[in-house]
Design a protein around this motif. Sequence first.
Motif, PDB file in Angstrom:
ATOM      1  N   GLY A 350      41.185  55.881   7.928  1.00 38.83           N
ATOM      2  CA  GLY A 350      41.309  55.970   6.447  1.00 38.83           C
ATOM      3  C   GLY A 350      39.747  55.173   6.059  1.00 38.83           C
ATOM      4  N   ALA A 351      38.905  55.132   6.726  1.00 38.43           N
ATOM      5  CA  ALA A 351      37.733  54.271   6.217  1.00 38.43           C
ATOM      6  C   ALA A 351      36.677  54.896   5.751  1.00 38.43           C
ATOM      7  CB  ALA A 351      37.153  53.444   7.541  1.00 38.43           C
ATOM      8  N   LEU A 352      36.625  56.331   5.944  1.00 38.46           N
ATOM      9  CA  LEU A 352      35.501  57.022   5.773  1.00 38.46           C
ATOM     10  C   LEU A 352      36.022  58.483   5.039  1.00 38.46           C
ATOM     11  CD1 LEU A 352      32.571  57.477   6.121  1.00 38.46           C
ATOM     12  CD2 LEU A 352      32.959  58.926   8.332  1.00 38.46           C
ATOM     13  N   THR A 353      35.522  58.351   3.602  1.00 36.07           N
ATOM     14  CA  THR A 353      36.013  59.617   2.824  1.00 36.07           C
ATOM     15  C   THR A 353      34.670  60.428   2.474  1.00 36.07           C
ATOM     16  OG1 THR A 353      35.383  58.364   0.903  1.00 36.07           O
ATOM     17  CG2 THR A 353      37.689  57.903   1.632  1.00 36.07           C
ATOM     18  N   LEU A 354      35.152  61.557   1.924  1.00 37.34           N
ATOM     19  CA  LEU A 354      34.040  62.594   1.596  1.00 37.34           C
ATOM     20  C   LEU A 354      32.882  62.011   0.844  1.00 37.34           C
ATOM     21  CD1 LEU A 354      33.528  65.469   2.249  1.00 37.34           C
ATOM     22  CD2 LEU A 354      34.715  66.349   0.562  1.00 37.34           C
ATOM     23  N   GLU A 355      33.407  61.139  -0.373  1.00 39.74           N
ATOM     24  CA  GLU A 355      32.524  60.596  -1.462  1.00 39.74           C
ATOM     25  C   GLU A 355      31.789  59.455  -0.389  1.00 39.74           C
ATOM     26  OE1 GLU A 355      35.653  61.014  -1.585  1.00 39.74           O
ATOM     27  OE2 GLU A 355      35.613  62.669  -3.359  1.00 39.74           O
ATOM     28  N   LYS A 356      32.332  58.723   0.232  1.00 41.04           N
ATOM     29  CA  LYS A 356      31.257  57.854   0.975  1.00 41.04           C
ATOM     30  C   LYS A 356      30.180  58.644   1.963  1.00 41.04           C
ATOM     31  CE  LYS A 356      30.190  53.883   2.277  1.00 41.04           C
ATOM     32  NZ  LYS A 356      29.457  52.844   1.173  1.00 41.04           N
ATOM     33  N   LEU A 357      30.888  59.660   2.602  1.00 41.01           N
ATOM     34  CA  LEU A 357      29.767  60.261   3.358  1.00 41.01           C
ATOM     35  C   LEU A 357      28.632  60.926   2.645  1.00 41.01           C
ATOM     36  CD1 LEU A 357      32.221  62.372   5.512  1.00 41.01           C
ATOM     37  CD2 LEU A 357      30.123  60.916   6.354  1.00 41.01           C
TER      38      LEU A 357
END
Lengths: 454, 90
Positions: A350-357
Amino acid sequence: MINIYEVSETNKMIEKENLDVRTITLGISLLDCIDSDLEQLKSNIYSKIHEAAKDLVKTGEKISREFGIPIVNKRISVTPIALVGGAACKTPEDFTSIAQTLDQVAKEVGVNFIGGYSALVSKGMTSADEMLIRSIPAALSVTERVCSSVNLGSTKTGINMDAVRLMGNMVLQTAELTKENDSLGCAKLVVFCNAPDDNPFMAGAFHGVTEADKIINVGVSGPGVVKTALEKVRGENFEILCETIKKTAFKVTRVGQLVAQEASKMLGVPFGIVDLSLAPTPAVGDSVADILCEIGLEYAGAPGTTAALALLNDQVKKGGVMASSYVGGLSGAFIPVSEDQGMIDAVTAGALTLEKLEAMTCVCSVGLDMIAIPGDTKASTISGIIADEMAIGMVNQKTTAVRIIPVIGKGVGETVEFGGLLGYAPIMPVNPFSCENFVNRGGRIPAPIHSFKN
Amino acid sequence: MKKTIITVVGKDTVGIIAKVCTYLADNGINILDISQTIVSGYFNMMMIVDTGESGKAFGEMADELEETGRQIGVSIKCQKEEIFDQMHRI
């Protein structure tokens, strides 16, 4: 003379830290194959590629043996097929049959991918471009080794939003036609802004029209080597951190330069560029996300990730440019999700989302790469994601790309398995709000003000 | 002169160097430099040799030395010198 410590350092990198040459890509121009008769065109394409690449795999293996360095892939890139097939193809099906010829010759010469089933439509589409784009779903479903890419925008031309809208549909159709294989076709389809002419990495490799008749481009890798080097400087300041990455990138790139020169000599084909990318694989210890963790993050995606990635990308380039006079392609850190165990773990935690990518793509070498999303995502939403990424590339004068896989029949929380170098991925949630009215406007987004440099 | 680096790694035993050197002598390969250490019982050797006068093709020599290594329980690897030169010298 070389001493025992230097020899064992190199061999440790190869044996324990996954140092390898990721790909030798032979670029072949197909412009001289053009004919208005489709059968003649296909026969010209087959003969030219077969003749140029018949020794490629053998040469790669020989170099690998002599220097004791694995060369993972031998590949071919060709002139964008929309340009080559324009005179002969009257329907999308005609283009698909060229894809089959490419697939056949790729199998014949033993390369695992052939790139260049492409169209360059950053400002507008010719009817051939549009036919090729419309043929992509079928082409990718009836072939195994063909990779397709479409350039949708650039800093100089702006973004072709008609093509962006069309590609949203094509990505979804490709997913639908290859749904038996978890929509694998989309893993071989990438859209670009500012696509480079000399990129050796798939799925986006094509042989640009500015290139020579044949050219050798080499892509090096080695995230594991950088990670191990950084383990020795844990807790040190940024200066030491950066120095360590630079020195390591230099060493890795030198290997690529050597392999490129040897391949060029043996094949009698001029050397083009070394692409000094950190390209991860699903193998443990071959991860870019692990480097970010080593720099000091709990998981890729934690606050600080974009800064850490920016630093990493920049130091890789600074170390690499001294190692080779001709650096090109994408050059930097790749951040695919399914091909990087550390990224997969970060998504699962749950640390990495599409928005952060998306934020990370502002500072790394490519873009949203190998991301699985729910199969019921709307085409307009996919176009919206593509438009966002193209805008980042256009405004920042860099290459950005989208290789996204709507997995038909699967939703958030499920996992999709692509196998081999393509890895596996947890399906990530997509922002559910609509951008349909935006995508449907039609036309193009003008080039940004800083493109007027004359 | 064609320089090749031979590395031998494995559990220490009697006659490792002898065996490798015999092979090299039999095939007209000249040894330019040898360094060797033993780290916690493990034998670690690097040789720089000149294969310029040898009639053997590189691949054949590498295969035969690998096989020799297997017989005495060590790993023997041949690599052309350029990879180390490129990486460690500017």
